[in-house]
Write a protein that holds these residues in place. Structure first.
Motif, PDB file in Angstrom:
ATOM      1  N   ARG A 213       0.834  -1.189   0.000  1.00  0.00           N
ATOM      2  CA  ARG A 213       0.000   0.000   0.000  1.00  0.00           C
ATOM      3  C   ARG A 213       0.874   1.247   0.000  1.00  0.00           C
ATOM      4  O   ARG A 213       1.942   1.272   0.613  1.00  0.00           O
ATOM      5  CB  ARG A 213      -0.914   0.032   1.234  1.00  0.00           C
ATOM      6  CG  ARG A 213      -1.912  -1.099   1.309  1.00  0.00           C
ATOM      7  CD  ARG A 213      -3.002  -0.983   0.249  1.00  0.00           C
ATOM      8  NE  ARG A 213      -4.010  -2.014   0.432  1.00  0.00           N
ATOM      9  CZ  ARG A 213      -3.943  -3.223  -0.137  1.00  0.00           C
ATOM     10  NH1 ARG A 213      -2.896  -3.540  -0.888  1.00  0.00           N
ATOM     11  NH2 ARG A 213      -4.901  -4.101   0.057  1.00  0.00           N
ATOM     12  N   LEU A 214       0.394   2.257  -0.695  1.00  0.00           N
ATOM     13  CA  LEU A 214       0.989   3.583  -0.626  1.00  0.00           C
ATOM     14  C   LEU A 214       0.055   4.465   0.189  1.00  0.00           C
ATOM     15  O   LEU A 214      -1.164   4.447  -0.016  1.00  0.00           O
ATOM     16  CB  LEU A 214       1.169   4.179  -2.028  1.00  0.00           C
ATOM     17  CG  LEU A 214       2.352   3.679  -2.855  1.00  0.00           C
ATOM     18  CD1 LEU A 214       2.279   4.242  -4.266  1.00  0.00           C
ATOM     19  CD2 LEU A 214       3.673   4.073  -2.197  1.00  0.00           C
ATOM     20  N   ILE A 215       0.618   5.235   1.097  1.00  0.00           N
ATOM     21  CA  ILE A 215      -0.184   6.090   1.971  1.00  0.00           C
ATOM     22  C   ILE A 215       0.376   7.506   1.968  1.00  0.00           C
ATOM     23  O   ILE A 215       1.588   7.711   2.000  1.00  0.00           O
ATOM     24  CB  ILE A 215      -0.170   5.580   3.421  1.00  0.00           C
ATOM     25  CG1 ILE A 215      -0.475   4.085   3.469  1.00  0.00           C
ATOM     26  CG2 ILE A 215      -1.168   6.340   4.276  1.00  0.00           C
ATOM     27  CD1 ILE A 215      -0.286   3.494   4.839  1.00  0.00           C
ATOM     28  N   ALA A 216      -0.538   8.476   1.927  1.00  0.00           N
ATOM     29  CA  ALA A 216      -0.156   9.876   2.107  1.00  0.00           C
ATOM     30  C   ALA A 216      -1.035  10.451   3.213  1.00  0.00           C
ATOM     31  O   ALA A 216      -2.252  10.203   3.240  1.00  0.00           O
ATOM     32  CB  ALA A 216      -0.335  10.669   0.821  1.00  0.00           C
ATOM     33  N   TRP A 217      -0.412  11.195   4.126  1.00  0.00           N
ATOM     34  CA  TRP A 217      -1.143  11.817   5.225  1.00  0.00           C
ATOM     35  C   TRP A 217      -1.117  13.326   5.072  1.00  0.00           C
ATOM     36  O   TRP A 217      -0.162  13.911   4.549  1.00  0.00           O
ATOM     37  CB  TRP A 217      -0.507  11.448   6.562  1.00  0.00           C
ATOM     38  CG  TRP A 217      -0.738  10.028   6.976  1.00  0.00           C
ATOM     39  CD1 TRP A 217      -1.923   9.473   7.382  1.00  0.00           C
ATOM     40  CD2 TRP A 217       0.235   8.971   7.025  1.00  0.00           C
ATOM     41  NE1 TRP A 217      -1.748   8.145   7.672  1.00  0.00           N
ATOM     42  CE2 TRP A 217      -0.438   7.808   7.463  1.00  0.00           C
ATOM     43  CE3 TRP A 217       1.599   8.899   6.734  1.00  0.00           C
ATOM     44  CZ2 TRP A 217       0.201   6.592   7.630  1.00  0.00           C
ATOM     45  CZ3 TRP A 217       2.245   7.690   6.898  1.00  0.00           C
ATOM     46  CH2 TRP A 217       1.551   6.550   7.344  1.00  0.00           C
ATOM     47  N   GLY A 218      -2.173  13.957   5.542  1.00  0.00           N
ATOM     48  CA  GLY A 218      -2.236  15.410   5.498  1.00  0.00           C
ATOM     49  C   GLY A 218      -3.003  15.958   6.685  1.00  0.00           C
ATOM     50  O   GLY A 218      -3.621  15.213   7.451  1.00  0.00           O
ATOM     51  N   HIS A 219      -2.979  17.270   6.827  1.00  0.00           N
ATOM     52  CA  HIS A 219      -3.698  17.944   7.904  1.00  0.00           C
ATOM     53  C   HIS A 219      -4.620  18.995   7.305  1.00  0.00           C
ATOM     54  O   HIS A 219      -4.364  19.520   6.220  1.00  0.00           O
ATOM     55  CB  HIS A 219      -2.717  18.609   8.878  1.00  0.00           C
ATOM     56  CG  HIS A 219      -1.947  19.738   8.248  1.00  0.00           C
ATOM     57  ND1 HIS A 219      -0.810  19.534   7.485  1.00  0.00           N
ATOM     58  CD2 HIS A 219      -2.163  21.085   8.243  1.00  0.00           C
ATOM     59  CE1 HIS A 219      -0.352  20.695   7.039  1.00  0.00           C
ATOM     60  NE2 HIS A 219      -1.151  21.653   7.488  1.00  0.00           N
ATOM     61  N   LEU A 220      -5.689  19.315   8.030  1.00  0.00           N
ATOM     62  CA  LEU A 220      -6.620  20.341   7.564  1.00  0.00           C
ATOM     63  C   LEU A 220      -5.957  21.703   7.678  1.00  0.00           C
ATOM     64  O   LEU A 220      -5.554  22.125   8.766  1.00  0.00           O
ATOM     65  CB  LEU A 220      -7.909  20.301   8.391  1.00  0.00           C
ATOM     66  CG  LEU A 220      -9.013  21.256   7.928  1.00  0.00           C
ATOM     67  CD1 LEU A 220      -9.487  20.904   6.525  1.00  0.00           C
ATOM     68  CD2 LEU A 220     -10.182  21.222   8.904  1.00  0.00           C
ATOM     69  N   ASP A 221      -5.849  22.395   6.553  1.00  0.00           N
ATOM     70  CA  ASP A 221      -5.154  23.676   6.512  1.00  0.00           C
ATOM     71  C   ASP A 221      -6.117  24.854   6.595  1.00  0.00           C
ATOM     72  O   ASP A 221      -5.828  25.849   7.258  1.00  0.00           O
ATOM     73  CB  ASP A 221      -4.336  23.764   5.225  1.00  0.00           C
ATOM     74  CG  ASP A 221      -3.512  25.020   5.134  1.00  0.00           C
ATOM     75  OD1 ASP A 221      -2.644  25.231   5.996  1.00  0.00           O
ATOM     76  OD2 ASP A 221      -3.731  25.823   4.190  1.00  0.00           O
ATOM     77  N   SER A 222      -7.277  24.741   5.924  1.00  0.00           N
ATOM     78  CA  SER A 222      -8.232  25.853   5.934  1.00  0.00           C
ATOM     79  C   SER A 222      -9.597  25.381   5.458  1.00  0.00           C
ATOM     80  O   SER A 222      -9.726  24.331   4.822  1.00  0.00           O
ATOM     81  CB  SER A 222      -7.744  26.997   5.031  1.00  0.00           C
ATOM     82  OG  SER A 222      -7.681  26.574   3.677  1.00  0.00           O
TER      83      SER A 222
END
Length: 236
Positions: A213-222
């Motif tokens: 699996r490939l995973i990308a994580w992010g955060h809520l910016d706006s």
């Protein structure tokens, strides 16, 4: 002997033709069907939003009608319905015209129409982990270029009322399916160490396999109301 060789040759030709047809089905026909289904889902969402079906009811006044209305908690948002689209995702890194509907659950039939939101993970924009899966290849190849994602890339979602802009925090992380923890509120392998408003994107690797699996994580910016127009990430 000639009969045996001829029969074997015919079987090989038939098998080869079937393999070619199967490859054509995977490469072309599933893509045609998925693109059509994806477009239909987005059109249906836009129609629902135009009809105002996602509006939030106003708090009711006091029963007596005298004085200021009672302060009440805002109504709980409606639960996402299995197999139904509730938002549209845009990832500029994957193409200026790249967009896919996000549907509830990650069943096979659901992922044939677009991206799937992992049941039990956070709602869009809420505290926790909003986790989404999508095919790397076949059924429209939604995450074909997933490895191109880079820290800082925008992932924008529209639910008819609000634009949510998340920012990717890592290059795609490669792992085995049993080691991903994608539905955890704070994924163990992610860059995050405390609760927040997070995004997890997952797809298969290699392109035509599913061993990893490939995973990308992010955060809520706006966030911003849809009435204010498209967010900056989609205007550049």
């Amino acid at each position: 002997m000639r009969l045996v060789v001829r029969s074997f040759s015919e079987l090989c030709i038939t098998a080869g033709a079937l393999i070619v047809l199967f490859v054509v089905y995977l490469l072309l026909w599933t893509g045609v069907k998925a693109d059509s289904a994806s477009s239909d889902q987005i059109d249906q969402l836009h129609h629902q939003w135009a009809q105002g079906t996602v509006s939030t009811p106003a708090p009711s006044a006091s029963a007596s009608g005298r004085g200021a209305p009672k302060k009440t908690a805002p109504p709980a948002p409606a639960a996402y319905k299995d197999g139904k689209a509730f938002a549209v995702m845009y990832i500029p890194r994957l193409g200026k015209k790249w967009s896919r509907p996000v549907l509830q659950d990650t069943r096979v039939k659901t992922l044939q129409k677009g991206l799937g939101h992992y049941a039990g993970t956070a709602r869009l924009g809420a505290t926790g982990n909003f986790a989404v899966a999508g095919h790397r290849r076949t059924y429209g190849d939604p995450f074909k270029d997933f490895p191109e994602l880079r820290p800082g890339d925008a992932v924008v979602l529209d639910d008819g009322k609000t634009w949510f802009t998340y920012r990717i925090d890592n290059k795609p992380y490669l792992t085995v399916p049993s080691d991903i923890g994608v539905i955890d509120p704070v994924p163990v392998k992610s860059p995050f160490k405390s609760p927040g408003r997070y995004l997890t994107l997952t797809t298969c690797d290699p392109e035509w396999g599913s061993s990893h699996r490939l995973i990308a994580w992010g955060h809520l910016d706006s966030t911003q109301p849809v009435e204010q127009g498209k967010p900056a990430a989609l205007r550049s």
